[in-house]
Write a protein that holds these residues in place. Structure first.
Motif, mmCIF file in Angstrom:
data_model
loop_
_atom_site.group_PDB
_atom_site.id
_atom_site.type_symbol
_atom_site.label_atom_id
_atom_site.label_comp_id
_atom_site.label_asym_id
_atom_site.label_seq_id
_atom_site.Cartn_x
_atom_site.Cartn_y
_atom_site.Cartn_z
ATOM 1 N N ILE A 80 17.184 17.149 -79.752
ATOM 2 C CA ILE A 80 16.310 17.456 -78.949
ATOM 3 C C ILE A 80 16.081 16.448 -78.019
ATOM 4 O O ILE A 80 15.641 15.161 -78.475
ATOM 5 C CB ILE A 80 15.174 17.924 -79.255
ATOM 6 N N SER A 81 15.969 16.237 -76.692
ATOM 7 C CA SER A 81 15.852 15.036 -75.781
ATOM 8 C C SER A 81 14.721 15.551 -74.804
ATOM 9 O O SER A 81 15.042 15.636 -73.634
ATOM 10 C CB SER A 81 17.070 14.843 -75.181
ATOM 11 N N PRO A 82 13.591 15.280 -75.095
ATOM 12 C CA PRO A 82 12.316 15.713 -74.218
ATOM 13 C C PRO A 82 12.328 14.966 -72.902
ATOM 14 O O PRO A 82 12.156 15.687 -71.729
ATOM 15 C CB PRO A 82 10.951 15.577 -75.003
ATOM 16 N N ASP A 83 12.330 13.775 -73.106
ATOM 17 C CA ASP A 83 12.005 12.727 -71.575
ATOM 18 C C ASP A 83 13.289 13.323 -70.772
ATOM 19 O O ASP A 83 13.236 13.515 -69.457
ATOM 20 C CB ASP A 83 12.129 11.405 -71.922
ATOM 21 N N HIS A 84 14.443 13.357 -71.278
ATOM 22 C CA HIS A 84 15.831 13.699 -70.419
ATOM 23 C C HIS A 84 15.585 14.987 -69.682
ATOM 24 O O HIS A 84 15.822 15.169 -68.321
ATOM 25 C CB HIS A 84 17.013 13.759 -71.046
ATOM 26 N N ASP A 85 15.334 15.797 -70.517
ATOM 27 C CA ASP A 85 15.180 17.420 -70.209
ATOM 28 C C ASP A 85 14.009 17.852 -69.204
ATOM 29 O O ASP A 85 14.267 18.535 -68.221
ATOM 30 C CB ASP A 85 15.125 18.414 -71.290
ATOM 31 N N SER A 86 12.874 17.076 -69.408
ATOM 32 C CA SER A 86 12.055 17.158 -68.281
ATOM 33 C C SER A 86 12.473 16.733 -66.702
ATOM 34 O O SER A 86 12.321 17.443 -65.909
ATOM 35 C CB SER A 86 10.675 16.166 -68.795
ATOM 36 N N LEU A 87 13.062 15.616 -67.094
ATOM 37 C CA LEU A 87 13.757 15.336 -65.849
ATOM 38 C C LEU A 87 14.717 16.058 -65.235
ATOM 39 O O LEU A 87 15.016 16.516 -63.940
ATOM 40 C CB LEU A 87 14.523 13.824 -65.708
ATOM 41 N N LEU A 88 15.848 16.553 -66.000
ATOM 42 C CA LEU A 88 16.884 17.666 -65.798
ATOM 43 C C LEU A 88 16.332 18.652 -65.179
ATOM 44 O O LEU A 88 16.729 19.140 -63.858
ATOM 45 C CB LEU A 88 17.589 17.596 -67.008
ATOM 46 N N TYR A 89 15.471 19.417 -65.794
ATOM 47 C CA TYR A 89 14.989 20.564 -65.403
ATOM 48 C C TYR A 89 14.005 20.478 -64.069
ATOM 49 O O TYR A 89 14.073 21.313 -63.362
ATOM 50 C CB TYR A 89 14.023 21.341 -66.533
ATOM 51 N N ALA A 90 13.310 19.391 -63.970
ATOM 52 C CA ALA A 90 12.546 19.171 -62.785
ATOM 53 C C ALA A 90 13.465 19.154 -61.638
ATOM 54 O O ALA A 90 13.241 19.572 -60.495
ATOM 55 C CB ALA A 90 11.425 18.251 -62.852
ATOM 56 N N LEU A 91 14.484 18.305 -61.817
ATOM 57 C CA LEU A 91 15.315 17.993 -60.523
ATOM 58 C C LEU A 91 16.030 19.190 -60.125
ATOM 59 O O LEU A 91 16.621 19.380 -58.912
ATOM 60 C CB LEU A 91 16.141 16.701 -60.835
#
Length: 323
Positions: free
Chosen positions: A48-59
């Motif tokens: 699980i990669s929360p910081d990356h995925d927050s960026l990925l999904y937002a962008l």
């Protein structure tokens, strides 16, 4: 112009969205983001990669803006099954669409792909307008030191909501880590480097803790400016105040800038943006060698977010013109 942002999580995502909007309006800007990986952990055999995925999904425009994390229009049937089988903690729920990302990530890792390659593959699904790089390809999960022992950062953050007093934060195997090739190039080739308004301790701190990362920033030809995530003595989002208290730093825009330090005095900052409510910090920080400006920091809409990105770039340019 190449702009490199360092950070992770929702605060970083919101800033990068504003920067991307500014880039779309003006043109000629390439954006890289060096992402914190120390929030990552293993759940039910999945990475699980929360910081990356927050960026990925937002962008990508598929993030859940109500909860502030995960995918929009989610269901949680698989998470309920995992919890019923006892393979996932009940306090860490993942949506079904989100789990699809984690399964894909883990499959590639099991095949021997680097974290950088996983970032590239995940980022190729949507037109992000931004390139994401892991700070390091090594696993450096953050452990929280408490009076009762060490626990993973996610357990301290999500399950306990930072109510257990933290005595410190340590990244596992950090001594053997090194900046990823993408992170190194993004910093060395940048025209502007921005520390996002992310948690200074557990989002920015682990990136800076990667051996060689501070040297890259100190040696960079680009000016390094930061955006405060503290406004009027309070955190904008999350529990950064608990993290700052654990390392003995006051929850204030001035104290966080002093924590990073002026590059001219061995730190990493050339410039710092504080909110207009923190204007009293401007002159003391300037006296320490950190060019500081007070501007509106609240990201209320596309226009205010793009303006903040513009303010950060203008501050960086002012420092570069004096170099």
């Amino acid at each position: 112009m190449r702009i490199t942002v360092i950070g992770g999580g929702v605060g970083c995502a919101r800033f990068v969205l504003g920067l991307r909007e500014h880039a779309r309006r003006t043109g000629g800007i390439e954006i890289d983001v060096v992402v914190n990986t120390a929030d990552d952990w293993w759940v039910s055999g999945l990475r699980i990669s929360p910081d990356h995925d927050s960026l990925l999904y937002a962008l990508a425009g598929v993030n859940d803006t109500v909860r502030g994390w995960g995918r929009s229009d989610e269901s949680e049937r698989v998470a309920a099954e995992l919890q019923a089988w006892g393979t996932a903690p009940e306090w860490f729920t993942l949506g079904d669409l989100d789990l699809g990302t984690h399964i894909a990530r883990t499959a590639w890792i099991r095949e021997g792909k680097s974290v950088s390659e996983v970032y590239r593959r995940l980022g190729s699904r949507w037109p992000l307008g931004v390139t994401l790089h892991p700070a390091t390809d090594s696993e450096i999960d953050t452990q929280v030191v408490t009076d009762g022992g060490r626990i993973h950062f996610q357990e301290w953050w999500v399950k306990h909501r930072s109510r257990i007093p933290a005595r410190g934060f340590e990244q596992q195997n950090i001594a053997r880590a090194e900046p990823s090739a993408g992170a190194r190039a993004a910093i060395e080739d940048a025209d502007v480097i921005v520390l996002a308004p992310s948690n200074p301790v557990v989002s920015i701190g682990p990136v800076l803790a990667v051996p060689g990362m501070r040297d890259l920033l100190r040696d960079a030809s680009a000016p390094v400016v930061g955006v405060s995530g503290i406004i009027d003595g309070a955190v904008v989002r999350g529990m950064a105040d608990a993290c700052l208290a654990a390392i003995g730093v006051e929850t204030s825009a001035r104290a966080v800038a002093e924590h990073y330090g002026a590059r001219s005095a061995g730190g990493i900052l050339d410039g710092w943006l504080v909110d207009v409510t923190d204007a009293a910090a401007v002159e003391p920080l300037r006296a320490q060698g950190i060019a500081t400006r007070a501007v509106p920091l609240w990201l209320r809409d596309a226009d205010s977010s793009a303006q903040l990105a513009r303010d950060a770039i203008e501050l960086a340019r002012s420092r570069h013109s004096r170099a």
